[in-house]
Design a protein around this motif. Sequence first.
Motif, PDB file in Angstrom:
ATOM      1  N   GLY A 202       0.707  -1.240  -0.092  1.00  0.00           N
ATOM      2  CA  GLY A 202      -0.045   0.116  -0.049  1.00  0.00           C
ATOM      3  C   GLY A 202       0.828   1.151   0.105  1.00  0.00           C
ATOM      4  O   GLY A 202       0.232   2.356   0.045  1.00  0.00           O
ATOM      5  N   ASN A 203       2.204   1.198   0.014  1.00  0.00           N
ATOM      6  CA  ASN A 203       2.941   2.292  -0.041  1.00  0.00           C
ATOM      7  C   ASN A 203       2.538   3.288  -1.544  1.00  0.00           C
ATOM      8  O   ASN A 203       2.677   2.383  -2.434  1.00  0.00           O
ATOM      9  CB  ASN A 203       4.452   2.007   0.226  1.00  0.00           C
ATOM     10  N   PRO A 204       2.546   4.441  -1.719  1.00  0.00           N
ATOM     11  CA  PRO A 204       2.694   5.090  -2.690  1.00  0.00           C
ATOM     12  C   PRO A 204       3.859   5.175  -3.201  1.00  0.00           C
ATOM     13  O   PRO A 204       4.872   5.759  -2.397  1.00  0.00           O
ATOM     14  CB  PRO A 204       2.122   6.686  -2.350  1.00  0.00           C
ATOM     15  N   LEU A 205       4.062   4.632  -4.422  1.00  0.00           N
ATOM     16  CA  LEU A 205       5.273   4.619  -5.248  1.00  0.00           C
ATOM     17  C   LEU A 205       5.595   5.739  -6.161  1.00  0.00           C
ATOM     18  O   LEU A 205       6.750   6.224  -6.328  1.00  0.00           O
ATOM     19  CB  LEU A 205       5.517   3.380  -5.968  1.00  0.00           C
ATOM     20  N   GLU A 272      10.041  -8.982  -6.045  1.00  0.00           N
ATOM     21  CA  GLU A 272      10.517  -8.026  -7.078  1.00  0.00           C
ATOM     22  C   GLU A 272       9.713  -8.130  -8.118  1.00  0.00           C
ATOM     23  O   GLU A 272       9.233  -7.028  -8.712  1.00  0.00           O
ATOM     24  CB  GLU A 272      12.105  -8.352  -7.473  1.00  0.00           C
ATOM     25  N   LYS A 273       9.011  -9.153  -8.458  1.00  0.00           N
ATOM     26  CA  LYS A 273       8.019  -9.096  -9.746  1.00  0.00           C
ATOM     27  C   LYS A 273       6.737  -8.554  -8.977  1.00  0.00           C
ATOM     28  O   LYS A 273       6.202  -7.860  -9.832  1.00  0.00           O
ATOM     29  CB  LYS A 273       7.667 -10.751  -9.809  1.00  0.00           C
ATOM     30  N   ASP A 274       6.224  -8.706  -8.125  1.00  0.00           N
ATOM     31  CA  ASP A 274       5.147  -8.050  -7.391  1.00  0.00           C
ATOM     32  C   ASP A 274       5.460  -6.622  -7.159  1.00  0.00           C
ATOM     33  O   ASP A 274       4.423  -5.841  -7.638  1.00  0.00           O
ATOM     34  CB  ASP A 274       4.794  -8.419  -6.026  1.00  0.00           C
ATOM     35  N   PHE A 275       6.529  -6.242  -6.897  1.00  0.00           N
ATOM     36  CA  PHE A 275       7.048  -4.693  -7.012  1.00  0.00           C
ATOM     37  C   PHE A 275       6.880  -4.113  -8.354  1.00  0.00           C
ATOM     38  O   PHE A 275       6.306  -3.060  -8.483  1.00  0.00           O
ATOM     39  CB  PHE A 275       8.443  -4.389  -6.490  1.00  0.00           C
ATOM     40  N   ASP A 276       7.301  -4.802  -9.526  1.00  0.00           N
ATOM     41  CA  ASP A 276       7.407  -4.047 -10.629  1.00  0.00           C
ATOM     42  C   ASP A 276       5.863  -4.122 -11.262  1.00  0.00           C
ATOM     43  O   ASP A 276       5.610  -3.247 -11.904  1.00  0.00           O
ATOM     44  CB  ASP A 276       8.031  -5.220 -11.825  1.00  0.00           C
ATOM     45  N   ALA A 277       4.995  -5.228 -10.822  1.00  0.00           N
ATOM     46  CA  ALA A 277       3.629  -5.020 -11.238  1.00  0.00           C
ATOM     47  C   ALA A 277       3.087  -3.905 -10.468  1.00  0.00           C
ATOM     48  O   ALA A 277       2.135  -3.269 -11.145  1.00  0.00           O
ATOM     49  CB  ALA A 277       2.914  -6.177 -10.688  1.00  0.00           C
ATOM     50  N   LEU A 279       4.373  -1.136  -9.387  1.00  0.00           N
ATOM     51  CA  LEU A 279       4.942   0.139  -9.752  1.00  0.00           C
ATOM     52  C   LEU A 279       4.211   0.323 -11.133  1.00  0.00           C
ATOM     53  O   LEU A 279       3.844   1.450 -11.278  1.00  0.00           O
ATOM     54  CB  LEU A 279       6.300   0.092 -10.119  1.00  0.00           C
ATOM     55  N   ALA A 280       3.990  -0.431 -11.999  1.00  0.00           N
ATOM     56  CA  ALA A 280       3.327  -0.355 -13.424  1.00  0.00           C
ATOM     57  C   ALA A 280       1.918   0.105 -13.150  1.00  0.00           C
ATOM     58  O   ALA A 280       1.561   1.030 -13.859  1.00  0.00           O
ATOM     59  CB  ALA A 280       3.363  -1.653 -14.078  1.00  0.00           C
ATOM     60  N   ARG A 281       1.192  -0.470 -11.938  1.00  0.00           N
ATOM     61  CA  ARG A 281      -0.200  -0.190 -11.813  1.00  0.00           C
ATOM     62  C   ARG A 281      -0.250   1.471 -11.430  1.00  0.00           C
ATOM     63  O   ARG A 281      -1.085   2.125 -11.992  1.00  0.00           O
ATOM     64  CB  ARG A 281      -0.844  -1.097 -10.720  1.00  0.00           C
ATOM     65  N   LYS A 283       1.977   3.807 -11.970  1.00  0.00           N
ATOM     66  CA  LYS A 283       2.059   4.750 -13.039  1.00  0.00           C
ATOM     67  C   LYS A 283       1.201   4.715 -13.822  1.00  0.00           C
ATOM     68  O   LYS A 283       1.111   6.094 -14.478  1.00  0.00           O
ATOM     69  CB  LYS A 283       3.533   3.967 -13.607  1.00  0.00           C
ATOM     70  N   ALA A 284       0.344   3.824 -13.966  1.00  0.00           N
ATOM     71  CA  ALA A 284      -0.957   3.800 -14.965  1.00  0.00           C
ATOM     72  C   ALA A 284      -2.077   4.536 -14.260  1.00  0.00           C
ATOM     73  O   ALA A 284      -3.237   4.713 -14.719  1.00  0.00           O
ATOM     74  CB  ALA A 284      -1.427   2.675 -15.250  1.00  0.00           C
ATOM     75  N   GLY A 285      -1.773   5.007 -12.976  1.00  0.00           N
ATOM     76  CA  GLY A 285      -2.649   5.937 -12.583  1.00  0.00           C
ATOM     77  C   GLY A 285      -3.681   5.215 -11.150  1.00  0.00           C
ATOM     78  O   GLY A 285      -4.373   5.915 -10.709  1.00  0.00           O
ATOM     79  N   ALA A 286      -3.307   3.955 -10.926  1.00  0.00           N
ATOM     80  CA  ALA A 286      -4.220   3.321 -10.078  1.00  0.00           C
ATOM     81  C   ALA A 286      -3.592   3.510  -8.681  1.00  0.00           C
ATOM     82  O   ALA A 286      -2.391   3.750  -8.420  1.00  0.00           O
ATOM     83  CB  ALA A 286      -3.929   1.522 -10.317  1.00  0.00           C
ATOM     84  N   PRO A 287      -4.448   3.549  -7.756  1.00  0.00           N
ATOM     85  CA  PRO A 287      -4.382   3.864  -6.309  1.00  0.00           C
ATOM     86  C   PRO A 287      -3.310   2.632  -5.774  1.00  0.00           C
ATOM     87  O   PRO A 287      -3.426   1.620  -6.302  1.00  0.00           O
ATOM     88  CB  PRO A 287      -5.498   4.137  -5.438  1.00  0.00           C
TER      89      PRO A 287
END
Length: 290
Positions: A202-205, A272-277, A279-281, A283-287
Amino acid sequence: MKRFALAIAFTLACGGAEAADPFAQTRLEWNRPQKPFHVIGNIYYVGAAGVSAFLITTPQGHIVTDGALPESAAMIEANIKALGFKLSDVKILLNSHAHFDHSGSLARLKKDTGAKLHASAADTPILESGHITFGPAANADSVPVKVDHVVAHGGTVSLGGVTLTAHVTSGHTPGCTTWTMNLRDGNAARKVMFFCSISVAGNPLVGNKQFPGIVQAYRASFARLKTMQADIFLAPHGAQFGMAEKLAKMKPGAPNPFIDPGELPRFVATAEKDFDAELARQKAGAPPKI
Ligand SMILES: [Zn+2]
């Protein structure tokens, strides 16, 4: 009476008592009682079922790492005593990270044992205020606790022939600290890791004004963890290191199920896979996903 009515109206408007603490149900599950047990060598588990606390014993006093929830304090103390150890022999307290579910009992443990708390520089202000300014834990304060010694990355804490080394694995909190120690297990030399955490949780990236370098911090921690080794991987939540499953496999004469050198690299690869996913979410504007 009017004040009472207002309070009722407020509670109803906010969706009931649960709204006061978003973790109310989770805390009950995490804080289920857990019988203390011997992990390996001089390491014992003294936490609750879902939030960890470890006791490391030495001939010159003991070390407790992590304070679980504020409401876990009595259980941790009872678990230490049930194993036959004295609270007054606990000399050092350590913390994985300054979230309420891992630092909550430290103030009470410090008061009841007289032990000194060692923590990283970046988590010290959070431990001392009891408040983190970002992520879901910003809505669940911990009990403030004074840090006695600030430990840098690579710094050590020693007692009675045991040395723990601090590895700052920032991201989950700014000063998230993974502690390691060496252990003699019969004729074998084992590396033990008390892992901090590397989940996004739940951390804002994106646009995190309180922790602008959060993405680079996670990346650096993944890189750091990939260079490390652990024969015994222990973590702040039992679910992160398969505690219940391993405990069920503990049998006299059988290999110790807590020894698994492959666990750390598997865990880090998945995280790391979870982190990348995530971060992509974001970056696409998802909370942030909790
Ligand atoms: Zn946490």
